[in-house]
Design an enzyme around this catalytic site. Structure first.
Site, short mmCIF file in Angstrom:
data_model
loop_
_atom_site.label_atom_id
_atom_site.label_comp_id
_atom_site.label_asym_id
_atom_site.label_seq_id
_atom_site.Cartn_x
_atom_site.Cartn_y
_atom_site.Cartn_z
N GLU A 126 0.85 -1.20 0.00
CA GLU A 126 0.00 0.00 0.00
C GLU A 126 0.88 1.24 0.00
OE1 GLU A 126 -2.89 -0.39 3.15
OE2 GLU A 126 -3.91 -2.02 2.14
N HIS A 244 -9.03 9.55 2.82
CA HIS A 244 -8.62 8.47 1.91
C HIS A 244 -8.85 8.95 0.48
CE1 HIS A 244 -8.16 4.57 0.02
NE2 HIS A 244 -7.78 4.07 1.18
N ARG A 290 -0.86 9.13 1.32
CA ARG A 290 -2.28 9.40 1.09
C ARG A 290 -2.64 10.87 0.95
NH1 ARG A 290 -5.40 5.01 4.81
NH2 ARG A 290 -4.75 3.35 3.44
N HIS A 351 -11.39 9.36 6.43
CA HIS A 351 -11.17 7.94 6.67
C HIS A 351 -10.70 7.64 8.08
CE1 HIS A 351 -10.39 3.85 5.48
NE2 HIS A 351 -9.11 3.93 5.69
N ARG A 386 -1.21 8.82 9.19
CA ARG A 386 -1.08 7.39 9.48
C ARG A 386 -0.61 6.63 8.24
NH1 ARG A 386 -4.67 2.96 8.81
NH2 ARG A 386 -5.99 4.46 7.74
C1 SIN Z 1 -7.29 0.67 2.38
O1 SIN Z 1 -7.56 -0.51 2.23
O2 SIN Z 1 -7.00 1.43 1.47
C2 SIN Z 1 -7.35 1.24 3.75
C3 SIN Z 1 -6.31 0.69 4.61
C4 SIN Z 1 -6.10 1.61 5.77
O3 SIN Z 1 -6.79 2.60 5.91
O4 SIN Z 1 -5.19 1.36 6.55
#
Ligand code: SIN
Length: 535
Positions: A126, A244, A290, A351, A386
Site C-alpha cells: 500500500e 482516503h 495518502r 477515513h 497514518r
Molecule cells: C485501504 O484498504 O486502502 C485502507 C487501509 C487503511 O486505511 O489502513
C-alpha cells in the site's frame, strides 16, 4: 480539574453493573483488550450497536507487519516515521513495529485466516510502504479479524458483552479523581445504566462522521474522545485527519472504500479526460502518501470541473480483480457500476482521525484508571499522517498494553476511604421539553457540512474562523438535552468539530493530513510540536 457531565442524575438510583475491566467499544482494540483482560478478572464489554458495527469490520486492506524475511521492524519503523511527517513518537512506533508481528501471530492462533501463497504469506503493498508487508484476508481483512475475536468473546463465560449500550460520560471519584466507571444509555432497558469498574478502557473508535463524506460507519461519532474531554482528559493532534483518496463516487451511493491495495496491485489514477496524473505530483505516483494523492485528486477534479476521477483497473488480468477483490467488485456491481468498462469513479473521503485521547505507551491517560487504545487514542504512532494498514496493528498492540498496565494498576489500588457521592451535575433529563430526534440529526448533519466545506482537505484561515463561529453558535443553541443516542452523538460531534477546527486554525503550516492553502509549507522551526486540549 472540573468534570462536565451531560446529565444531572442520582447514580445510586440507577441500575448498575460491576466488573474488574470495563471495555467500551467492539473494534479490534476493544475486542483484543477483552480477550487479553479475561485472564486477569471479570470483563464487561459494552458497544453502542451490534458487536459487528465498527470501522474494524469494514477494514479492507489489512494489517501491516514485518513478517517477511525481506522486511524488518526497522524498515517498518522508518516508513511509519516518514508518513507521520515529523510528529510520531518514535518510542511508540518502535513498540508498534516490534510487538506487532507477535500480536498478529496471536490472531492467527485464534483462527484468523490471512491469505497465503503456498506456505508463505501473500503480502500486499500500500501507499508509502517500501515493502510488501500487508497481511490480508482477501479484501475483507477487518471482517475476518472481527469474526474470530467476536466468536472468542461470545464463547467466554468470563466476558459479558452488552450491545446497544452507548457511552454518555466517564465517572470519576470525587476525592481521588480516579476513573471509576462510566454512565451508559442502554437500548435494552431504554434508560441509563452505571457500569462500575476500577479499570476503564476506551476503545470507541474514530469520528469519521464529523464529515459529510466518509468511509466510516454511522457509529463513528467519537463519543469516547468527547466524553474523555468532558472528564478532563487531554486530547492531542485533533487537526490531523486522514482523507482516503479513493472512495466510490457515484450519485446517491455511500462513499464505500476502494482499497489502496488496488493501486498496490497496479490500478492507475486518471482524470476524467483519461490522463494519468500521479507521476506529475510524486515520484511514488499512485503509491505516494495518502495526503499527496488526495490533494492531487482534488486538484484534478477542480481542473476538469468534476466531482470524481477514475481508478483504471483495465490492466488487471481477466478475473484478477474479482478473485483478489471480491468484496469491492460485488459492492460496486450492487451499486450499479459496470466494471467491464475498466474503471471505478472515485473521490476522497474522510477515513481516519489521527488525533484523540492522549496516551502514554501503555494506553494510560492523565486520569488514573482511564485507558484508551485504537482510533479513539492518540498514542503517537501516527503523528501527522497514518501509514496505511497501521491502525489494526495499533489496536492489537496498544489494546494488549492497556490491559497489562490496567492489571498492574488494579493490583496496586488501595480501597478508597470514601464512596463516590453518586450525583452528577449536568442537565436534567427529566425536566427538558422533549426535543424531536430530528433536531439532533439536523445538528449533526450541519456539523458534517461545515467540517467538509470549511475544515476539510484544503483548509484556509478565514474559512476555519467561519467554521469555528458557526460551530460555537450551534453549541450555544443547545440549552437542553434529551437522553437519546442522537443527542449524545450530536454533542460528541460538536465537541470534536470545535476542537478540530481550533487546532487547524492554530497550526499555521501544512504537515501530513493537515493542509492550509494560506500556509502551504511545512514549518519545522516552530511546528515540530503538538497541540493538546484539556478542559
Ligand atoms: C485501504 O484498504 O486502502 C485502507 C487501509 C487503511 O486505511 O489502513
Amino acid at each position: 480539574m472540573a468534570q462536565r457531565y451531560l446529565f444531572s442524575l442520582e447514580l445510586d438510583r440507577l441500575p448498575s453493573l460491576q466488573s474488574d475491566f470495563l471495555i467500551i467499544g467492539s473494534g479490534i482494540a476493544g475486542l483484543f483488550a477483552a480477550y487479553k483482560a479475561r485472564q486477569f478478572g471479570s470483563v464487561l464489554v459494552v458497544t453502542k450497536q451490534r458487536a459487528e458495527d465498527s470501522n474494524t469490520e469494514m477494514a479492507q486492506g489489512g494489517i501491516a507487519a514485518a513478517v517477511d524475511e525481506a522486511d524488518s521492524p526497522v524498515l517498518h519503523l522508518e516508513d511509519t516515521l516518514e508518513a507521520g511527517a515529523g510528529l510520531c513518537d518514535a518510542r511508540a512506533v518502535e513498540i508498534l513495529v516490534t510487538e506487532g508481528p507477535l500480536r498478529v501471530m496471536e490472531l492467527v492462533k485464534l483462527g484468523v485466516r490471512f491469505d497465503r501463497e503456498g506456505s508463505a504469506w501473500d503480502l500486499g503493498r500500500e501507499g508509502a510502504h517500501r515493502r510488501r508487508r500487508i497481511l490480508h484476508a482477501s479484501d475483507a481483512t477487518g471482517g475476518e479479524v472481527a469474526r474470530a475475536l467476536i466468536r472468542e468473546i461470545r464463547s467466554d463465560q468470563g466476558i459479558t458483552l452488552r450491545e446497544g449500550c452507548l457511552l454518555v460520560d466517564f465517572l470519576k471519584h470525587p476525592r481521588s479523581g480516579r476513573c471509576v466507571g462510566a454512565l451508559m444509555l442502554d437500548s435494552q432497558s431504554g434508560g441509563f445504566v452505571v457500569c462500575r469498574a476500577p479499570v476503564v478502557i476506551t476503545a470507541t473508535g474514530g469520528a469519521g462522521q464529523l464529515y459529510q463524506n466518509t468511509t466510516n460507519p454511522a457509529v463513528a461519532t467519537g463519543d469516547g474522545a468527547a466524553a474523555a474531554y468532558r472528564a478532563g482528559a487531554e486530547l492531542m493532534d485533533m487537526e490531523f485527519v486522514q482523507f482516503h483518496p479513493t472512495a466510490l463516487a457515484m450519485p446517491n451511493v455511500p462513499r464505500f472504500l476502494i482499497s489502496e491495495a488496488l493501486r498496490g496491485e497496479g490500478a492507475l489514477l486518471r482524470n476524467v479526460r483519461g490522463e494519468r496524473f500521479m507521476p506529475r505530483y510524486h515520484q511514488m505516483a499512485e503509491l505516494a502518501p495518502r495526503d499527496v494523492v488526495t490533494r492531487a485528486i482534488v486538484r484534478e477534479m477542480q481542473k476538469t470541473q468534476t466531482s470524481h476521477v477514475l481508478l483504471d483497473i483495465s490492466q488487471f488480468e481477466q478475473d484478477r480483480c474479482q478473485t483478489r477483490f471480491p468484496n469491492i467488485c460485488d459492492r460496486c456491481r450492487n451499486y450499479g457500476l459496470d466494471l467491464s468498462k475498466g474503471y471505478i469513479p472515485v473521490a476522497p473521503a474522510t477515513h481516519y482521525v489521527m488525533g484523540g485521547i492522549k496516551t502514554g505507551s501503555d494506553g494510560e491517560t492523565n486520569i488514573p484508571g482511564l485507558y484508551a487504545c485504537g482510533e479513539a487514542a492518540c498514542s503517537g504512532v501516527h503523528g501527522g499522517n497514518r501509514l496505511a494498514s497501521n491502525s489494526l496493528l495499533e489496536g492489537l498492540v496498544f489494546g494488549a498494553r492497556a490491559v497489562a498496565a490496567g492489571w498492574q494498576y488494579l493490583q496496586q489500588l488501595q480501597p478508597e476511604p470514601h464512596q463516590p457521592a453518586g450525583c452528577l451535575d449536568g442537565r436534567s433529563p427529566g425536566a427538558v421539553p422533549a426535543i424531536d430526534d430530528r433536531y439532533w440529526q439536523a445538528t449533526s448533519q450541519r456539523v458534517r457540512e461545515i467540517m467538509w466545506e470549511q475544515a476539510g482537505i484544503i483548509r484556509q484561515g478565514q474559512e476555519l474562523s467561519r467554521a469555528a463561529a458557526e460551530l460555537e453558535r450551534l453549541d450555544r443553541e443547545i440549552t437542553c438535552l434529551t437522553p437519546t443516542r442522537s443527542a449524545v452523538e450530536a454533542v460528541s460531534l460538536l465537541t470534536l468539530g470545535r476542537l478540530t477546527v481550533a487546532a487547524a486554525l492554530m497550526r499555521s503550516e501544512s504537515r501530513g493530513g493537515h493542509f492550509r492553502s494560506d500556509f502551504p509549507s511545512r514549518d519545522d522551526a516552530y511546528w515540530l510540536r503538538h497541540i493538546v486540549f484539556q478542559i
